[in-house]
Design a protein around this motif. Structure first.
Motif, PDB file in Angstrom:
ATOM      1  N   ARG A  70      11.154 -37.301  13.516  1.00 38.29           N
ATOM      2  CA  ARG A  70       9.936 -36.800  12.878  1.00 38.29           C
ATOM      3  C   ARG A  70       8.679 -37.198  13.653  1.00 38.29           C
ATOM      4  O   ARG A  70       8.503 -38.364  13.991  1.00 38.29           O
ATOM      5  CB  ARG A  70       9.871 -37.372  11.470  1.00 38.29           C
ATOM      6  CG  ARG A  70       9.001 -36.598  10.549  1.00 38.29           C
ATOM      7  CD  ARG A  70       9.295 -36.984   9.117  1.00 38.29           C
ATOM      8  NE  ARG A  70       8.179 -36.640   8.262  1.00 38.29           N
ATOM      9  CZ  ARG A  70       7.928 -35.408   7.851  1.00 38.29           C
ATOM     10  NH1 ARG A  70       8.729 -34.433   8.229  1.00 38.29           N
ATOM     11  NH2 ARG A  70       6.896 -35.173   7.084  1.00 38.29           N
ATOM     12  N   ARG A 127      -7.121 -31.817   5.153  1.00 38.09           N
ATOM     13  CA  ARG A 127      -6.410 -32.141   3.909  1.00 38.09           C
ATOM     14  C   ARG A 127      -6.739 -33.508   3.343  1.00 38.09           C
ATOM     15  O   ARG A 127      -6.292 -33.871   2.267  1.00 38.09           O
ATOM     16  CB  ARG A 127      -4.901 -32.058   4.147  1.00 38.09           C
ATOM     17  CG  ARG A 127      -4.342 -30.645   4.207  1.00 38.09           C
ATOM     18  CD  ARG A 127      -2.843 -30.688   4.494  1.00 38.09           C
ATOM     19  NE  ARG A 127      -2.184 -31.742   3.733  1.00 38.09           N
ATOM     20  CZ  ARG A 127      -1.156 -32.479   4.169  1.00 38.09           C
ATOM     21  NH1 ARG A 127      -0.671 -32.273   5.364  1.00 38.09           N
ATOM     22  NH2 ARG A 127      -0.628 -33.419   3.416  1.00 38.09           N
ATOM     23  N   THR A 130      -4.225 -38.359   2.986  1.00 37.59           N
ATOM     24  CA  THR A 130      -2.765 -38.337   2.832  1.00 37.59           C
ATOM     25  C   THR A 130      -2.085 -37.416   3.846  1.00 37.59           C
ATOM     26  O   THR A 130      -0.873 -37.346   3.895  1.00 37.59           O
ATOM     27  CB  THR A 130      -2.364 -37.907   1.408  1.00 37.59           C
ATOM     28  OG1 THR A 130      -3.021 -36.672   1.123  1.00 37.59           O
ATOM     29  CG2 THR A 130      -2.777 -38.960   0.388  1.00 37.59           C
ATOM     30  N   ALA A 131      -2.854 -36.728   4.667  1.00 40.96           N
ATOM     31  CA  ALA A 131      -2.239 -35.906   5.719  1.00 40.96           C
ATOM     32  C   ALA A 131      -1.620 -36.767   6.806  1.00 40.96           C
ATOM     33  O   ALA A 131      -0.762 -36.316   7.568  1.00 40.96           O
ATOM     34  CB  ALA A 131      -3.282 -34.979   6.334  1.00 40.96           C
ATOM     35  N   ILE A 132      -2.044 -38.021   6.902  1.00 38.81           N
ATOM     36  CA  ILE A 132      -1.575 -38.871   7.996  1.00 38.81           C
ATOM     37  C   ILE A 132      -0.227 -39.492   7.659  1.00 38.81           C
ATOM     38  O   ILE A 132      -0.076 -40.203   6.672  1.00 38.81           O
ATOM     39  CB  ILE A 132      -2.599 -39.980   8.310  1.00 38.81           C
ATOM     40  CG1 ILE A 132      -3.952 -39.373   8.686  1.00 38.81           C
ATOM     41  CG2 ILE A 132      -2.088 -40.876   9.442  1.00 38.81           C
ATOM     42  CD1 ILE A 132      -3.937 -38.493   9.917  1.00 38.81           C
ATOM     43  N   SER A 133       0.744 -39.225   8.520  1.00 38.65           N
ATOM     44  CA  SER A 133       2.108 -39.713   8.306  1.00 38.65           C
ATOM     45  C   SER A 133       2.278 -41.124   8.847  1.00 38.65           C
ATOM     46  O   SER A 133       1.712 -41.475   9.883  1.00 38.65           O
ATOM     47  CB  SER A 133       3.090 -38.789   9.019  1.00 38.65           C
ATOM     48  OG  SER A 133       4.358 -39.400   9.085  1.00 38.65           O
ATOM     49  N   PRO A 134       3.080 -41.946   8.155  1.00 39.31           N
ATOM     50  CA  PRO A 134       3.410 -43.264   8.715  1.00 39.31           C
ATOM     51  C   PRO A 134       4.196 -43.163  10.025  1.00 39.31           C
ATOM     52  O   PRO A 134       4.319 -44.136  10.761  1.00 39.31           O
ATOM     53  CB  PRO A 134       4.254 -43.931   7.620  1.00 39.31           C
ATOM     54  CG  PRO A 134       4.727 -42.825   6.757  1.00 39.31           C
ATOM     55  CD  PRO A 134       3.711 -41.727   6.840  1.00 39.31           C
ATOM     56  N   TYR A 135       4.717 -41.975  10.306  1.00 39.72           N
ATOM     57  CA  TYR A 135       5.475 -41.793  11.551  1.00 39.72           C
ATOM     58  C   TYR A 135       4.581 -41.572  12.768  1.00 39.72           C
ATOM     59  O   TYR A 135       5.066 -41.502  13.897  1.00 39.72           O
ATOM     60  CB  TYR A 135       6.400 -40.577  11.438  1.00 39.72           C
ATOM     61  CG  TYR A 135       7.621 -40.820  10.611  1.00 39.72           C
ATOM     62  CD1 TYR A 135       8.712 -41.508  11.139  1.00 39.72           C
ATOM     63  CD2 TYR A 135       7.699 -40.371   9.300  1.00 39.72           C
ATOM     64  CE1 TYR A 135       9.836 -41.731  10.380  1.00 39.72           C
ATOM     65  CE2 TYR A 135       8.826 -40.595   8.529  1.00 39.72           C
ATOM     66  CZ  TYR A 135       9.892 -41.270   9.081  1.00 39.72           C
ATOM     67  OH  TYR A 135      11.007 -41.496   8.349  1.00 39.72           O
TER      68      TYR A 135
ATOM     69  N   ALA B  42       7.908 -44.829   3.273  1.00 42.95           N
ATOM     70  CA  ALA B  42       6.452 -44.724   3.300  1.00 42.95           C
ATOM     71  C   ALA B  42       6.020 -43.263   3.385  1.00 42.95           C
ATOM     72  O   ALA B  42       5.037 -42.849   2.767  1.00 42.95           O
ATOM     73  CB  ALA B  42       5.895 -45.505   4.491  1.00 42.95           C
ATOM     74  N   GLU B  43       6.788 -42.461   4.126  1.00 47.01           N
ATOM     75  CA  GLU B  43       6.477 -41.035   4.256  1.00 47.01           C
ATOM     76  C   GLU B  43       6.630 -40.331   2.896  1.00 47.01           C
ATOM     77  O   GLU B  43       5.795 -39.527   2.504  1.00 47.01           O
ATOM     78  CB  GLU B  43       7.401 -40.401   5.311  1.00 47.01           C
ATOM     79  CG  GLU B  43       7.299 -38.899   5.441  1.00 47.01           C
ATOM     80  CD  GLU B  43       6.075 -38.422   6.226  1.00 47.01           C
ATOM     81  OE1 GLU B  43       5.487 -39.237   6.961  1.00 47.01           O
ATOM     82  OE2 GLU B  43       5.706 -37.235   6.069  1.00 47.01           O
ATOM     83  N   ILE B  46       3.681 -41.268   0.726  1.00 40.00           N
ATOM     84  CA  ILE B  46       2.406 -40.618   1.053  1.00 40.00           C
ATOM     85  C   ILE B  46       2.425 -39.153   0.607  1.00 40.00           C
ATOM     86  O   ILE B  46       1.426 -38.605   0.154  1.00 40.00           O
ATOM     87  CB  ILE B  46       2.075 -40.766   2.564  1.00 40.00           C
ATOM     88  CG1 ILE B  46       0.583 -40.511   2.819  1.00 40.00           C
ATOM     89  CG2 ILE B  46       2.884 -39.879   3.435  1.00 40.00           C
ATOM     90  CD1 ILE B  46      -0.284 -41.682   2.522  1.00 40.00           C
ATOM     91  N   GLN B  47       3.607 -38.528   0.670  1.00 41.28           N
ATOM     92  CA  GLN B  47       3.708 -37.141   0.208  1.00 41.28           C
ATOM     93  C   GLN B  47       3.584 -37.054  -1.306  1.00 41.28           C
ATOM     94  O   GLN B  47       2.990 -36.110  -1.846  1.00 41.28           O
ATOM     95  CB  GLN B  47       5.030 -36.534   0.679  1.00 41.28           C
ATOM     96  CG  GLN B  47       5.043 -36.285   2.182  1.00 41.28           C
ATOM     97  CD  GLN B  47       6.244 -35.464   2.631  1.00 41.28           C
ATOM     98  OE1 GLN B  47       6.760 -34.649   1.882  1.00 41.28           O
ATOM     99  NE2 GLN B  47       6.684 -35.670   3.857  1.00 41.28           N
ATOM    100  N   GLU B  49       1.881 -39.161  -3.096  1.00 39.44           N
ATOM    101  CA  GLU B  49       0.463 -39.396  -3.374  1.00 39.44           C
ATOM    102  C   GLU B  49      -0.337 -38.111  -3.162  1.00 39.44           C
ATOM    103  O   GLU B  49      -1.210 -37.750  -3.952  1.00 39.44           O
ATOM    104  CB  GLU B  49      -0.068 -40.509  -2.464  1.00 39.44           C
ATOM    105  CG  GLU B  49      -1.523 -40.868  -2.772  1.00 39.44           C
ATOM    106  CD  GLU B  49      -2.090 -41.932  -1.847  1.00 39.44           C
ATOM    107  OE1 GLU B  49      -1.307 -42.712  -1.274  1.00 39.44           O
ATOM    108  OE2 GLU B  49      -3.320 -41.978  -1.717  1.00 39.44           O
ATOM    109  N   ASP B  50       0.005 -37.405  -2.081  1.00 37.16           N
ATOM    110  CA  ASP B  50      -0.701 -36.180  -1.735  1.00 37.16           C
ATOM    111  C   ASP B  50      -0.530 -35.123  -2.831  1.00 37.16           C
ATOM    112  O   ASP B  50      -1.467 -34.421  -3.193  1.00 37.16           O
ATOM    113  CB  ASP B  50      -0.155 -35.661  -0.392  1.00 37.16           C
ATOM    114  CG  ASP B  50      -1.063 -34.607   0.221  1.00 37.16           C
ATOM    115  OD1 ASP B  50      -2.278 -34.661  -0.047  1.00 37.16           O
ATOM    116  OD2 ASP B  50      -0.554 -33.748   0.945  1.00 37.16           O
TER     117      ASP B  50
END
Lengths: 427, 86
Positions: A70, A127, A130-135, B42-43, B46-47, B49-50
């Motif tokens: 990802r 957006r 929250t658009a920023i992924s931890p990946y 975590a992904e 965050i989704q 939350e979004d």
């Protein structure tokens, strides 16, 4: 140093605008084939640059386990594909042939995954947070090609990535040679990769007046040493070499392309982007490389020039080559005429081209060198490949920031050798 | 709402290339089931939350990792209703 301690190149992998595969790349170059093209309609570089070097697609699924792919930037994917090919080419099984703690990985990038970083930044602007992924970071940090290759192959020795812009790939190969010479590793997977084909990066280079422009034919845009040159062509790709102690290669029956005989580095300490006009920094790097390999200028048959086709750079490099070699110019070519400039990938790709030049006894030409700039007079290879015995070669890489690296390669010291060198010396 | 949230979580996992063919409410998020690494979790967070405006704080993630898919869905629904109620 005994022959068993020599650093020998036993595996090659390349993903470049001339396709996937090191022999394919070398063959294309020797036939004067260009990998440059106009950006396709709809691409973010369409209308931004006239010519670009695009490498074949590598999907995450080809090189990574499904759950780890990802948001992994293209520079990592291309580096992994090149590493897969290089390790397979070397016939090396880490853990079986060599202790994983004695294997190192040094794969660099000029800037890491800026394309992915920018895409996420743009999404955030649209957006929100929250658009920023931890990946994001493990997908784009400049060390992540090295890290993920290590994870995939269980490499447990030294690992690093040097972010020295257009010298990054060459620095990685130099570090590999050093790790072998000082006994810190038996095998080093080394190389460089770059995926700079985003509009922001391209515009930054364009506004710095560094990019080739105004040529109707995209293949004619990159013209090292030619009077009409006006900049480089932005390209993407990766090159990876497996370098190992010759003693290990011999014990497992591996065949060498070339020895990595030495390396030299220097710094211009001059300007952030322009090279020292007298080429003294570049000359110092070449002299250091020769000293590191205990060779003299007369031993060198070929120089793969940095040759980006910028006005200043090519003249400074010409002066540097003349300063080192005097009246006897070795054969010189600038393969960026056909690959474009892979930035942090270029030093590794060109080291790989040099290894093949030694192995095959062939020197690829400079493309588009129709009208030599009198300020760039050297023994340029033009019109087609030159077939000859190739003893030692230098590969030059010079970067924004004034980092200069020159790599010295020569005949392989393994019992088994590859390509033309095999027929020549060890039949 | 639970069915919709369940669908959302499964879809998120699928987009992250996890094999969700066999996933039910009882499937653990941890090593005995999906074996999500911390970034994957975590992904998902965050989704969530979004989409649902539901937050999981850093110090909660360890305990979230011990939940099943159904447990996570319940937690999202609970917090989402609490957020609406307040």
């Amino acid at each position: 140093m005994s022959a068993a301690d020599a650093a020998v190149v036993t595996g090659l992998g390349a993903v470049t605008p001339l396709g996937r595969g090191a022999p394919e790349l070398f063959d294309a170059l020797c036939h004067g084939k260009s990998g440059l093209r106009r950006p396709p309609a709809g691409h973010q570089l369409d209308g931004v640059v006239d010519s670009v070097g695009m490498a074949p697609d590598i999907t995450a699924a080809e090189v990574l386990p499904p759950s780890e792919g990802r948001l992994v930037d293209r520079f990592v994917l291309m580096a992994m594909a090149a590493a897969d090919d290089a390790i397979a080419d070397a016939g090396l099984v880490i853990g079986r042939d060599v202790d994983p703690a004695r294997v190192a990985v040094v794969v660099s990038s000029g800037a890491g995954g800026l394309t992915t970083y920018e895409a996420q930044g743009l999404e955030r602007a649209q957006r929100g947070p929250t658009a920023i992924s931890p990946y994001l970071l493990p997908g784009m940090l400049p060390n992540m090609a090295a890290a993920r290759i290590a994870i995939k192959y269980g490499i447990r020795g030294w690992s690093s990535a040097t972010a020295t812009a257009c010298a990054a790939g060459a620095h990685a190969v130099a570090e590999a040679a050093r790790l072998i010479r000082y006994g810190e590793a038996d095998v080093v997977v080394c190389g460089g990769a770059e995926s700079p084909l985003n509009a922001t990066t391209a515009l930054a280079f364009r506004h710095a007046r560094a990019l080739a422009h105004g040529f109707e034919d995209p293949e004619a845009s990159s013209r090292p040493f030619d009077r009409r040159r006006n900049g480089f062509v932005l390209s993407e790709g990766a090159g990876v070499l497996v370098v190992e102690r010759a003693g290990l290669a011999d014990s497992r029956g591996a065949a060498g392309y070339a020895d990595l005989l030495g390396w030299g580095g220097s710094t211009d300490a001059y300007r952030p982007t322009a090279p020292r006009p007298d080429g003294e920094g570049a000359a110092q790097a070449m002299r250091s490389a020769l000293a590191s390999g205990s060779l003299g200028p007369d031993d060198v048959d070929y120089v793969n020039a940095h040759g980006t086709a910028t006005k200043l750079g090519d003249v400074a490099e010409t002066k540097a080559i003349r300063a080192v070699f005097g009246d006897r110019s070795p054969a010189v070519s600038g393969t960026k005429s056909m690959t474009g400039h892979l930035l942090g990938g270029s030093g590794a790709v060109e080291a790989l081209i040099c290894a093949l030049a030694v192995a095959e006894g062939a020197l690829p030409p400079t493309g588009n060198l129709d009208d030599l700039d009198p300020a760039c007079e050297l023994d340029h290879v033009v019109g087609g490949a030159r077939r000859q015995a190739v003893r030692a070669v230098l590969s030059n890489s010079f970067a924004f920031g004034g980092h200069n690296v020159s790599l010295l390669l020569g005949a392989p010291s393994t019992r088994r050798t590859r390509g033309g060198a095999e027929r020549k010396e060890h039949a | 709402m639970s069915a919709e949230v369940h669908q959302f979580v499964v879809e998120a996992l699928k987009n992250m290339n996890y094999d969700t063919a066999e996933v039910t409410g009882e499937t653990p998020l941890g090593p005995a089931g999906l074996d999500l690494e911390s970034l994957s979790l975590a992904e998902v967070a965050i989704q969530v939350e979004d989409t649902y405006g539901v937050k999981f704080e850093e110090d909660e993630m360890e305990s979230v990792a011990l939940l099943t898919v159904g447990g996570l869905v319940d937690e999202i629904v609970k917090r989402s209703s609490a957020a609406v109620a307040s």
